[in-house]
Design a protein around this motif. Structure first.
Motif, short mmCIF file in Angstrom:
data_model
loop_
_atom_site.label_atom_id
_atom_site.label_comp_id
_atom_site.label_asym_id
_atom_site.label_seq_id
_atom_site.Cartn_x
_atom_site.Cartn_y
_atom_site.Cartn_z
N ASP A 758 -20.10 -0.14 6.35
CA ASP A 758 -21.46 -0.70 6.29
C ASP A 758 -21.64 -1.88 7.24
O ASP A 758 -22.69 -2.01 7.87
N GLU A 759 -20.64 -2.74 7.36
CA GLU A 759 -20.78 -3.90 8.23
C GLU A 759 -20.39 -3.58 9.68
O GLU A 759 -21.05 -4.02 10.61
N TRP A 760 -19.33 -2.81 9.87
CA TRP A 760 -18.85 -2.54 11.23
C TRP A 760 -19.39 -1.23 11.81
O TRP A 760 -19.26 -0.99 13.01
N GLY A 761 -19.95 -0.37 10.96
CA GLY A 761 -20.50 0.89 11.46
C GLY A 761 -19.47 1.95 11.78
O GLY A 761 -19.75 2.86 12.56
N TYR A 762 -18.30 1.90 11.14
CA TYR A 762 -17.25 2.87 11.44
C TYR A 762 -17.61 4.25 10.90
O TYR A 762 -18.04 4.38 9.75
N GLU A 763 -17.40 5.30 11.72
CA GLU A 763 -17.76 6.66 11.32
C GLU A 763 -16.56 7.60 11.27
O GLU A 763 -16.72 8.79 11.00
N GLY A 764 -15.36 7.09 11.55
CA GLY A 764 -14.18 7.94 11.59
C GLY A 764 -13.55 8.18 10.24
O GLY A 764 -14.15 7.94 9.19
N VAL A 765 -12.30 8.65 10.27
CA VAL A 765 -11.57 9.03 9.06
C VAL A 765 -10.58 7.93 8.69
O VAL A 765 -9.90 7.38 9.56
N VAL A 766 -10.49 7.64 7.40
CA VAL A 766 -9.45 6.76 6.88
C VAL A 766 -8.44 7.60 6.13
O VAL A 766 -8.81 8.42 5.28
N MET A 767 -7.16 7.43 6.46
CA MET A 767 -6.08 8.11 5.74
C MET A 767 -5.16 7.08 5.12
O MET A 767 -5.12 5.92 5.55
N THR A 768 -4.40 7.50 4.12
CA THR A 768 -3.41 6.62 3.51
C THR A 768 -2.13 6.61 4.33
O THR A 768 -1.89 7.50 5.15
N ASP A 769 -1.29 5.65 4.05
CA ASP A 769 0.10 5.72 4.49
C ASP A 769 0.81 6.72 3.58
O ASP A 769 0.29 7.13 2.53
N TRP A 770 2.02 7.11 3.96
CA TRP A 770 2.71 8.22 3.33
C TRP A 770 3.18 7.89 1.91
O TRP A 770 3.86 6.90 1.67
N LEU A 771 2.76 8.74 0.96
CA LEU A 771 3.24 8.73 -0.43
C LEU A 771 2.85 7.47 -1.21
O LEU A 771 3.55 7.07 -2.13
N VAL A 772 1.72 6.88 -0.85
CA VAL A 772 1.28 5.69 -1.59
C VAL A 772 0.87 6.04 -3.02
O VAL A 772 0.87 5.18 -3.90
N THR A 773 0.53 7.32 -3.26
CA THR A 773 0.09 7.73 -4.60
C THR A 773 1.24 8.23 -5.48
O THR A 773 1.01 8.63 -6.63
N GLY A 774 2.45 8.24 -4.98
CA GLY A 774 3.58 8.70 -5.79
C GLY A 774 4.68 9.26 -4.91
O GLY A 774 4.60 9.25 -3.70
N GLY A 775 5.72 9.74 -5.54
CA GLY A 775 6.85 10.26 -4.81
C GLY A 775 7.90 9.19 -4.59
O GLY A 775 9.05 9.48 -4.29
N MET A 776 7.53 7.92 -4.77
CA MET A 776 8.48 6.82 -4.66
C MET A 776 8.62 6.12 -6.01
O MET A 776 9.01 4.97 -6.10
N GLY A 777 8.28 6.81 -7.08
CA GLY A 777 8.28 6.19 -8.40
C GLY A 777 6.84 6.00 -8.85
O GLY A 777 5.94 5.82 -8.04
N SER A 778 6.62 6.01 -10.15
CA SER A 778 5.26 5.97 -10.67
C SER A 778 4.65 4.57 -10.62
O SER A 778 3.44 4.42 -10.60
N ARG A 779 5.50 3.54 -10.60
CA ARG A 779 4.98 2.18 -10.55
C ARG A 779 6.10 1.22 -10.18
O ARG A 779 7.28 1.55 -10.23
N GLY A 780 5.71 0.02 -9.77
CA GLY A 780 6.69 -1.01 -9.50
C GLY A 780 6.95 -1.82 -10.75
O GLY A 780 6.62 -1.41 -11.87
N GLU A 781 7.52 -3.01 -10.58
CA GLU A 781 7.78 -3.87 -11.73
C GLU A 781 6.48 -4.29 -12.41
O GLU A 781 6.42 -4.45 -13.62
N LYS A 782 5.42 -4.45 -11.59
CA LYS A 782 4.16 -4.97 -12.14
C LYS A 782 2.98 -4.05 -11.88
O LYS A 782 2.12 -3.89 -12.75
N TRP A 783 2.95 -3.43 -10.68
CA TRP A 783 1.76 -2.71 -10.26
C TRP A 783 2.00 -1.21 -10.24
O TRP A 783 3.09 -0.75 -9.91
N PRO A 784 0.98 -0.41 -10.56
CA PRO A 784 1.11 1.07 -10.52
C PRO A 784 0.92 1.62 -9.12
O PRO A 784 0.59 0.89 -8.19
N CYS A 785 1.12 2.93 -8.98
CA CYS A 785 0.80 3.62 -7.72
C CYS A 785 -0.72 3.64 -7.52
O CYS A 785 -1.50 3.46 -8.46
N ALA A 786 -1.10 3.90 -6.29
CA ALA A 786 -2.51 4.11 -5.99
C ALA A 786 -2.95 5.47 -6.55
O ALA A 786 -2.13 6.31 -6.90
#
Length: 843
Positions: A758-786
């Motif tokens: 909305d502010e910068w007018g970007y029209e491209g695609v945003v992707m995640t980094d690899w396996l941020v939603t899981g595959g490296m464990g369901s959560r850390g000591e404090k925070w969950p996966c995305a």
């Protein structure tokens, strides 16, 4: 895109051309820190070569930023190519034996620890480096010239340590460097490093110090060119160098759960110069084999822009290039500010002795505005903005002033997530140039009418409207312009839309996906967009890692429509595995099976690391690096390069700093924009600028929370991305692993939609980094996966590389009203449209 299949193992013409291109660029990336009439040295003759980087030279860091090259030239080889006789072969052989034993023991212990913890050995070892061994070897090389190459490696998955053998020199290194400096008539300390090392124990005594950095495939040949005067160093530091405890960011760095960015906007030189803290070498510093004089000719204002004209004269005896740096000092009205900030820069062409070039540096008046969080606005405060010109942040001359009689609101925005603490603020109000301005004849203050500066009022998007369900459309109809992308979307069911928003994942877990090796189309490539809509004729896009070149397998065979590379490679971390385990991981064929299959080759070129590119302070050089990468992408069937990386070098302790450009957002954004331009001039090639945002440490990177104030976010950590987006429209952006103020970056709607789109007018695609939603464990000591559903809700279009639970999460969010990221079909369609537009453009 037609993929080039090379069947000959011989070096190809394009490889030779690209390596030579990098060799010509590399000296511009090297920074001469000290030279008491030692350099350049005569080529040929006998030379004593020492140091851990002499033979074990580092071309670039580890992890996804590494490049699988055919061969790279180490320092020993490069000096021999230049005609030198190396007289210290026994020393180098003895060091090799000591290092090999040290690494063997270190990685065996890591494997033992990983097995005891029942964790994946590769992930446990990722980014870790064996400690530099202590030793006592005789320094008896013949000749009157000695070169000591000090190397440090770092990489993805682990941060650097404020210890001897990493940030600090070991007692062995200090002892040998000082001994050699006394022993030889000419002694050069060469730094083969990707980031700061503390040189305080040796910098006063040593007569010549050259930051070679890690400039890619021809590293040894490029160094020999510079040492002998065939080329000259013309780089400037892109990060302040200082003892580690002098950085405001050191305290609390690397906390596994929460890192508080309490220094606020006072990052790098903004901190050192404003708070008068001691540094070793300031931001922008670097000398050469000649000397320059810079005279400011004019400071002018026109159509909302400030232009600074300066004449640069080579007053020395050798050829060289100079970087003119322009800083502004904003008035301290209304809000605290750094004593100076970079406004622009220009690098001269090569100037012969006595030659002069006039450069003009232009920047918008609005770029000097500060963000006022309580008013949710970018504001030019009333007062005088002093303009200074120099060749480092600490060596500048006053050039003039820009005066505003009243404040100007430049842009109104929407409040974004913010940390719950008070940022660091200077206790003293620093004046910048007022007395000097009144005393120097010919300098004047330009009065600007506040009414001439327009205010941007942003409008923010609302919930999208759904595209009604329609008939099934084949993708060929879209490419033929018989149907639109919207028609294609209307014909997809919810499951197909969900697949489109997830990468081409495998139903069974695969460690190669963890290390970015998930592509079926190009061996060793990081991943692909979905292949589950083949019945519609929709092609996939292939992604390869970066940013120091194209990271793919150097050799592969074909099995049906799929490629299969050899055992994975990627640095010392693979020493936790045996050769047999590596072969099994890659599914490598037996020797007999390999002999029966046609082997194909795609060797790529390692370009300078990101920090080295930024040290050139040359936008054209950065663009040339992007052009080289785009050329190799076209040859080998890569659509999307997961680069460049432009996170701010908040602290020297960040293990991935070598991938990043600078501590300064302007320099970072300009370098990223130039590389984007170089890649995307190739019609079917795209960049992915990363990691958006506040990805400033590797410790517990999947579950680390960066607590950042809104002002620091906007002025420091988002600004480089904004510059790149507005200048060159990168087709892809990668969100980061970390959380920001308690929410995963890929789930943060405020930065992904409110700011980015909305502010910068970007029209491209945003992707995640690899396996941020899981595959490296369901959560850390404090925070969950995305959450994959949260990604879509926030405006993160594509979850990579995808895992089965991502689809489950998305489908559940469509049907379950109690899901924390409740989705509509329209939410999926918005993300799908952006992905499909990218496929239409690139495939």
């Amino acid at each position: 895109m037609e993929k080039l299949r090379i069947t000959s193992p011989e070096i190809q013409t394009f490889e030779t051309e690209h390596i030579e291109k990098v060799r010509r660029m590399a000296p511009e990336c090297m920074v001469l820190l000290k030279n008491d009439e030692v350099l350049p040295i005569r080529p040929g003759g006998r030379l004593a070569l020492y140091g851990n980087g002499a033979r074990r030279t580092i071309k670039g860091g580890t992890g996804s930023g590494d490049v699988n090259v055919r061969h790279f030239v180490n320092v020993e080889e490069g000096l021999e190519n230049a005609g030198f006789e190396i007289t210290t072969k026994e020393w180098l052989d003895a060091y090799d034996r000591i290092l090999a034993e040290s690494k063997r023991a270190y990685f065996a212990e890591l494997r033992r620890q990983a097995d005891a913890l029942d964790v994946n050995p590769l992930m446990f070892a990722m980014g870790k480096t064996a400690p530099e061994p202590d030793y006592q070897l005789p320094l008896e090389g013949e000749g009157d010239t000695a070169v000591y190459v000090l190397a440090r490696i770092s990489g993805e998955g682990a941060d650097r340590l404020a210890k001897e053998g990493d940030i600090k020199l070991t007692p062995t290194e200090v002892r040998d460097i000082l001994t050699l400096n006394e022993k030889y008539e000419r002694f050069v300390l060469v730094l083969n490093v990707g980031g700061m090392v503390d040189l305080e124990p040796v910098k006063e005594q040593v007569s010549a110090i050259l930051l070679m950095s890690q400039p890619g495939t021809p590293v040894g040949d490029a160094l020999a060119d510079v040492l002998t005067g065939k080329a000259y160093p013309s780089g400037k530091l892109a990060m302040t160098w200082a003892p580690i405890n002098n950085y405001a960011s050191t305290e609390g760095f690397g906390d596994p759960n929460d890192t508080d960015y309490k220094e606020g906007i006072y990052v790098g030189y903004r901190y050192f110069d404003t708070f008068s803290v001691k540094n070793t070498y300031p931001f922008g510093y670097g000398i050469g084999y000649t000397t320059f004089q810079t005279e400011v000719e004019d400071v002018a204002y026109k159509d909302g822009n400030i232009s600074v004209k300066a004449a640069v004269t080579n007053i020395g005896t050798s050829a060289g290039k100079e970087v003119v740096q322009v800083y502004y000092c904003a008035p301290r009205n209304g809000i605290d500010k750094p004593c100076k900030e970079l406004a622009g820069y220009a690098k001269t062409e090569e100037l012969a002795a006595g030659e002069t070039q006039t450069v003009t540096i232009t920047f918008p008046v609005a770029a000097m505005s500060s963000y006022h969080p309580e008013r949710e606005s970018w504001i030019l405060d009333a007062g005088v903005y002093y303009v200074r010109v120099g060749n480092s942040s600490q060596v500048t001359q006053l050039a003039g002033g820009i005066s505003l009689k009243e404040e100007v609101v430049v842009e109104t925005v929407k409040k974004i997530s913010t940390a719950k603490f008070e940022d660091l603020k200077p206790q003293q109000i620093f004046e910048c140039g007022e007395e000097e301005l009144s005393e120097r004849a010919g300098l004047h203050v330009i009065e600007i009418n506040p009414a001439d500066i327009a205010c941007v009022a942003n409008v923010y998007s609302e919930e999208p409207e759904e595209i009604p369900q329609g008939e099934t459309v084949n993708w060929a109809q879209v490419t033929a312009k018989e149907k639109t992308v919207e028609d294609f979307i209307a014909g997809l069911d919810d499951e197909q839309l969900a697949y489109l928003c997830i990468g081409a994942y495998k139903d069974a877990g695969d460690i190669l996906e963890v290390i970015g090796n998930a592509s079926k189309t190009v061996a060793g490539a990081a991943g692909e967009t979905t292949s589950r809509l083949q019945e519609t004729g929709l092609p996939s896009l292939v992604m390869a890692d970066g940013p120091a070149g194209i990271r793919i397998s150097p050799q592969y065979v074909l099995e049906g429509n799929e490629t299969k590379g050899g055992p994975p490679a990627g640095g010392d971390m693979f020493l936790v595995y045996s050769a047999e385990e590596l072969a099994a991981m890659a599914g490598a064929d037996s020797e007999k099976e390999q002999d029966e299959k046609q082997v194909y080759y795609h060797y790529c070129t390692a370009i300078p690391i990101g920090t080295a590119i930024a040290q050139s302070w040359n936008d054209q050089l950065a663009e040339s690096c992007g052009d080289l990468a785009g050329n190799e992408m076209e040859r080998f069937g890569i659509h999307i390069w997961l680069a460049p990386a432009l996170n701010i070098q908040r602290s020297p302790l960040c293990g991935r700093n070598f991938e990043y450009f600078s501590e300064d957002p302007l320099l970072s954004g300009m370098m990223a924009a130039a590389m984007t331009k170089g890649v995307q001039k190739h019609a079917n090639s795209a960049v992915t600028i990363k990691h958006y945002a506040c990805n400033n440490q590797e410790t517990n990177r999947f579950f680390s929370n960066s607590n950042v104030s809104e002002r620091a976010m906007r002025e420091i950590y988002l600004k480089g991305f904004e510059i790149c987006v507005k200048k060159e429209s990168p087709h892809f952006i990668m969100s980061s692993y970390n959380l920001i103020n308690g929410e995963h970056a890929c789930n943060c709607r405020d930065i992904l939609t409110d700011v980015l789109r909305d502010e910068w007018g970007y029209e491209g695609v945003v992707m995640t980094d690899w396996l941020v939603t899981g595959g490296m464990g369901s959560r850390g000591e404090k925070w969950p996966c995305a959450s994959a559903a949260g990604n879509i809700k926030a405006g993160n279009d594509l979850t990579m590389p995808g895992i089965p639970t991502d689809k489950e999460d998305i489908m559940n969010a469509l049907s379950n009203a109690d899901h924390p990221y409740r989705l509509t079909r329209a939410n999926l369609q918005v993300c799908a449209r952006r992905i499909l537009n990218a496929i239409l453009k690139l495939a």
